[in-house]
Design a protein around this motif. Structure first.
Motif, short mmCIF file in Angstrom:
data_model
loop_
_atom_site.label_atom_id
_atom_site.label_comp_id
_atom_site.label_asym_id
_atom_site.label_seq_id
_atom_site.Cartn_x
_atom_site.Cartn_y
_atom_site.Cartn_z
N LEU A 141 5.14 -0.35 10.35
CA LEU A 141 4.29 -1.54 10.44
C LEU A 141 2.82 -1.33 10.16
N VAL A 142 2.30 -0.13 10.39
CA VAL A 142 0.85 0.02 10.29
C VAL A 142 0.48 0.55 8.92
N PRO A 143 -0.04 -0.32 8.06
CA PRO A 143 -0.35 0.09 6.69
C PRO A 143 -1.78 0.61 6.60
N GLU A 144 -2.08 1.25 5.48
CA GLU A 144 -3.47 1.55 5.16
C GLU A 144 -4.14 0.22 4.80
N ASN A 145 -5.34 0.02 5.29
CA ASN A 145 -6.06 -1.23 4.95
C ASN A 145 -7.51 -0.88 4.62
N PRO A 146 -7.72 -0.11 3.54
CA PRO A 146 -9.07 0.39 3.29
C PRO A 146 -9.99 -0.66 2.71
N GLU A 147 -11.22 -0.68 3.20
CA GLU A 147 -12.26 -1.46 2.52
C GLU A 147 -12.95 -0.47 1.59
N PRO A 150 0.82 -1.20 0.00
CA PRO A 150 0.00 0.00 0.00
C PRO A 150 0.87 1.26 0.00
N GLU A 155 -2.00 2.09 -3.99
CA GLU A 155 -0.96 1.10 -3.79
C GLU A 155 0.09 1.18 -4.89
N HIS A 212 -12.08 -4.53 -6.95
CA HIS A 212 -10.82 -4.59 -7.72
C HIS A 212 -10.85 -3.68 -8.96
N ARG A 240 -7.20 1.83 -6.45
CA ARG A 240 -8.01 0.63 -6.72
C ARG A 240 -9.02 0.46 -5.59
N THR A 282 -10.77 -1.96 -3.19
CA THR A 282 -10.49 -3.31 -2.70
C THR A 282 -11.74 -4.18 -2.62
N ARG A 283 -12.93 -3.57 -2.78
CA ARG A 283 -14.14 -4.39 -2.74
C ARG A 283 -14.46 -4.99 -4.10
#
Lengths: 416, 87
Positions: free
Chosen positions: B44-50, B22, B55, B76, B71, B73-74
């Motif tokens: 260590l703490v990445p973005e993790n978007p739903e 990301p 990226e 693609h 992009r 992530t739900r």
């Protein structure tokens, strides 16, 4: 709880099986609980069961967004094993495998547990070296991992026709892990739900949690759901790939990324493989279910994902890899495919931990968490009830990242 | 399968690219002003978007450039592809 037995089966047959009592009881959602568990998958239900059974916590609710057995507990390949590399991991997974073996009896629910060995097919020398290292470490902690010859592999897996001397990657060695097993995923979810419900745990399906709630002093207050706010002093998050979506709502930042891991199921055929076959060099593993279908697992989708579908490229690579070793499977038709969202920590080891928010506990980072359901539930329940980590998971806490004390766990499909 | 529209080569399929994690800011220059916990958080703490996220993808088997892909992530679905900032 109605006891399931041959007697109850015969007795209910007289009434054409119309009088079976429900496996779990439906309740109205209350306003207050002692413990809220978010996520009615394997880990959430097991945690509720052990909290009620071992720690005597009565007022527990499990909030599930969909239906029981519809999340990742059904989106995996039911492979149960304890061949791990690290001294922190091996005793935990040994415990989990042992618990699974006695679980049908404990839950009075037939999990169709089938211990059948896992055979690793080794095709490169670096992998052979890595796997030998694993063998020595596992030997210290009491898990079994034995080398077997190529001819013994071919004797035990007659359909394994590929990987000969003239192939791209000839088979050079093999390892057998006799503890390897498979069972039935729905039965694990239903068995735990039924046993937990009989101990007074309330299970609420179709109850999506939108956000976590905090008190003014920073402690956890409860959760906000689609059916209104529910309050508790202790909230446990067991939601697999969506952990960060919940913890973000209270500003808790976690070192997790979510990926899509997919699997494929063939049409049912007569018994031909009685072990779990793992090919770490090609990135594919498979087993045959009691129904006769082949369950095939592959590598994760590149890039973070919350989509539950499968990637065509992953599909092609997985099936292509399988056909290199099992050319005759070309004739098989695939019936189903699925993807599940799993989250992974930087070291690929799980997180069972309290957090900086008092009263909020998380179990996350389960890359292959199906095998860990019994021990994961047991240890997470211990943490929630006593506020101290269980002996088996004292290394799997969040504070390991503050000192970068990784428990690096390279596996079949992890990208660490 | 993703089709990534490389600004240099045109639309190419996922096989040519390597996913490189990301988006995150460049490593901070003045490390002295950065606390240890902030730096570990950065590492260590990445973005993790739903949903929509940014990226890096490396056009490894193409032009070799690093791209910043937006992009969802739900689904693609790719919303935009530009050259990653090469400061």
């Amino acid at each position: 709880m109605e006891k399931y037995s041959l007697y109850s089966l015969v007795r209910n047959s007289f009434t054409q099986h119309r009088d079976w009592s429900p496996a779990w009881i439906t309740h109205d959602l209350k306003k207050n609980y002692d413990v809220i568990i978010i996520g009615g998958g394997g880990h959430g239900l097991a945690t509720a069961y052990y909290l009620a059974k071992i720690h005597g916590v009565a007022n527990i609710t499990v909030l599930e967004r969909g239906w029981l057995g519809g999340g990742n507990v059904a989106r995996n390949t039911v492979t149960i094993r304890s061949n791990y590399l690290r001294q922190e991991s091996i005793p935990f997974f040994i415990k989990s495998v042992e618990m699974y073996e006695g679980l049908s009896k404990e839950l009075n629910f037939n999990l169709m547990h089938s211990r059948r060995s896992m055979i690793d097919i080794i095709q490169t020398y670096p992998k052979l070296r890595e796997i030998k290292r694993k063998m020595y470490v596992m030997d210290i902690f009491g898990a079994t991992y034995k080398p077997i010859s190529v001819s013994e592999i071919r004797r035990r897996i007659p359909t394994l026709a590929g990987g000969g001397n003239d192939s791209r990657l000839p088979i050079i060695a093999g390892m057998v892990h006799p503890e390897g097993a498979v069972n039935r995923h729905d039965a694990v979810a239903w068995g735990y739900a039924r046993a937990a419900s009989s101990l007074g745990v309330e299970i609420h399906q179709n109850t999506k949690v939108n956000s976590l709630l905090r008190n003014d002093d920073g402690t956890i207050r409860g959760v906000s759901t689609v059916k209104g706010d529910v309050l508790a002093d202790r909230v446990a998050v067991a939601v697999s790939g969506h952990t960060t979506q919940l913890t973000d709502t209270v500003g808790l930042r976690l070192p997790l990324r979510s990926f899509n891991l997919s699997a494929f199921v063939s049409e049912p055929v007569k018994p031909m493989i009685d072990v779990v076959v793992n090919c770490p060099d090609l990135g594919v593993y498979l087993s045959q279910t009691a129904k006769g279908e082949l369950v095939i697992g592959g590598a994760p989708d590149p890039g973070q994902s919350f989509r539950r579908g499968t990637n065509q490229l992953v599909f092609e690579r997985t099936v292509g890899a399988m056909l290199e070793l099992f050319p005759s499977f070309k004739k098989l038709k695939l019936l189903r495919q699925w993807g599940g969202t799993v989250d992974i920590a930087p070291d690929a080891s799980p997180i069972i931990s309290e957090t900086e928010i008092p009263g909020l506990y998380i179990t996350a980072g389960w890359w292959g968490g199906y095998k860990a359901i019994p021990a994961g539930g047991l240890t997470f329940a211990n943490l929630i009830a006593t506020n101290t980590p269980h002996q088996l998971t004292k290394s799997f806490t969040l504070d390991r990242f503050e000192t970068l004390d990784y428990i690096l766990e390279p596996g079949t499909t992890t990208r660490v | 399968m993703l089709i990534i529209d490389c600004p240099f080569c045109g639309p190419r399929d996922e096989r040519e690219f390597e996913y490189c994690g990301p988006y995150r800011e460049r490593r901070p220059d003045n490390m002295d002003n950065l606390s240890e916990s902030d730096f570990i958080d950065y590492l260590l703490v990445p973005e993790n978007p739903e949903g929509v996220g940014q990226e890096f993808w490396w056009h490894k088997r193409g032009c070799g450039e690093w791209l910043l892909v937006v992009r969802d992530t739900r689904t693609h679905q790719i919303l935009s592809t530009v050259e990653a900032d090469a400061e």
